[in-house]
Design a protein around this motif. Sequence first.
Motif, short mmCIF file in Angstrom:
data_model
loop_
_atom_site.label_atom_id
_atom_site.label_comp_id
_atom_site.label_asym_id
_atom_site.label_seq_id
_atom_site.Cartn_x
_atom_site.Cartn_y
_atom_site.Cartn_z
N ILE A 79 19.32 64.37 -75.75
CA ILE A 79 20.33 63.84 -76.66
C ILE A 79 20.61 64.90 -77.72
N CYS A 80 21.88 65.17 -77.93
CA CYS A 80 22.29 66.21 -78.88
C CYS A 80 22.90 65.53 -80.11
N VAL A 81 22.31 65.76 -81.27
CA VAL A 81 22.73 65.08 -82.49
C VAL A 81 23.69 65.99 -83.28
N VAL A 82 24.91 65.51 -83.52
CA VAL A 82 25.91 66.30 -84.26
C VAL A 82 26.37 65.53 -85.49
N GLU A 83 27.06 66.26 -86.37
CA GLU A 83 27.57 65.62 -87.59
C GLU A 83 28.84 64.81 -87.34
N GLU A 84 29.83 65.45 -86.71
CA GLU A 84 31.16 64.85 -86.61
C GLU A 84 31.60 64.69 -85.14
N PRO A 85 32.53 63.76 -84.88
CA PRO A 85 33.01 63.56 -83.50
C PRO A 85 33.55 64.85 -82.86
N GLN A 86 34.24 65.68 -83.66
CA GLN A 86 34.81 66.89 -83.05
C GLN A 86 33.75 67.87 -82.57
N ASP A 87 32.52 67.78 -83.14
CA ASP A 87 31.44 68.67 -82.71
C ASP A 87 31.03 68.39 -81.27
N VAL A 88 31.21 67.12 -80.84
CA VAL A 88 30.89 66.76 -79.45
C VAL A 88 31.74 67.58 -78.50
N LEU A 89 33.05 67.66 -78.80
CA LEU A 89 33.96 68.40 -77.93
C LEU A 89 33.61 69.88 -77.93
N SER A 90 33.28 70.43 -79.11
CA SER A 90 32.92 71.84 -79.19
C SER A 90 31.73 72.14 -78.28
N ILE A 91 30.71 71.31 -78.36
CA ILE A 91 29.49 71.56 -77.57
C ILE A 91 29.74 71.29 -76.10
N ALA A 92 30.44 70.20 -75.79
CA ALA A 92 30.70 69.87 -74.38
C ALA A 92 31.52 70.98 -73.73
N SER A 93 32.50 71.53 -74.46
CA SER A 93 33.37 72.53 -73.83
C SER A 93 32.72 73.90 -73.75
N SER A 94 31.53 74.08 -74.36
CA SER A 94 30.80 75.35 -74.18
C SER A 94 30.30 75.45 -72.74
N GLY A 95 30.16 74.31 -72.07
CA GLY A 95 29.73 74.31 -70.67
C GLY A 95 28.23 74.51 -70.51
N ALA A 96 27.48 74.63 -71.61
CA ALA A 96 26.04 74.92 -71.51
C ALA A 96 25.21 73.67 -71.77
N TYR A 97 25.85 72.51 -71.90
CA TYR A 97 25.10 71.30 -72.19
C TYR A 97 25.61 70.15 -71.33
#
Lengths: 195, 195
Positions: A79-97
């Motif tokens: 489970i990856c804990v982020v601050e804001e909803p847009q951070d989810v997209l940033s991390i998901a689109s890195s392709g490494a998670y």
Amino acid sequence: MDAIEELQGLLKKLPGMGEKSALRLSYHLIRTDESFNKALGNAIATIKEKIHPCPICGCYTEHDICSYCSDGTRDRSTICVVEEPQDVLSIASSGAYNGLFHVLGGAINPLGGIGPDNLTFPELIRRIEEGSFKEVIIATNPTEEGDTTALYIRHLLEGKDIAITRLASGLPIGGDLGYADKLTLMRSLRGRIKF
Amino acid sequence: MDAIEELQGLLKKLPGMGEKSALRLSYHLIRTDESFNKALGNAIATIKEKIHPCPICGCYTEHDICSYCSDGTRDRSTICVVEEPQDVLSIASSGAYNGLFHVLGGAINPLGGIGPDNLTFPELIRRIEEGSFKEVIIATNPTEEGDTTALYIRHLLEGKDIAITRLASGLPIGGDLGYADKLTLMRSLRGRIKF
């Protein structure tokens, strides 16, 4: 020129938009294709009706449950804990998670009036207790508030049988997840260290 | 996240808006007040219905004839020729001009496919012949295209009993000599005035 002034006045309220940029943009919209204006105007007017937070993780979605939480192929042990909803997209689109997410809704910032009670820590703990997570990746911003929040999460999870990691290399101190490039995010995911 | 991607895709088409700025703005619009989104969306969608070029001078207006052309208190012996409708507002808001305007619709730019036939020179000549103008102020941009256009207007008005002037080029107020380019310095030297 009331209609132009009205449009300029509204555009000026957007972040990073000054008086001159708002006027330039207004004139651009007068010159541009009418069907584009209709599409953009409608998309702006209706975005809040279409989008709401996912009841499980808190990221924005159009559906009952977001695409990450409902995706059976994602790794349900991380489970990856982020601050804001847009951070989810940033991390998901890195392709490494490929795991799940949890949106806190911000970071602990006592001076800004945001304490632990304003963030979704109880939901995070409940998900960890009810789920079968083996690792929590703390992906709060590399700022003072993000670091405080990371320490608070480590404190909350003390004694639980779960690995706690934090994004480490690649992110410049004082930066913002939203502006990180994909490669930087990928490296910081791969190089995450025990916290 | 289709609605966010759609909004981002549309915002990305605006001038000066990159992928990340469009995404940030999309998330801002999700967090912001819904009534603001409705107002902005509606203003964008309807701007082209409300605004059209003034049939006399070519600047944008909501009325049959623009506020400059219909204003009886303005000096009808001076006409200021500009490239684009937004230039009218820039000059009018300087507070230093109280005459009429004429919008060419661009500047002569053979490489960009804009020749004299694409601009409103015939309308300008007709207005000058039918009106009682004593001075034409050429306020095209201080660029190669603007200079070419200014020369072309001077050529068109040859032999007519009307003064032709051009906005002074030189150092911008509040500027710094060290940052001025050579061409600007050259022009401000050539155009120096008695002090």
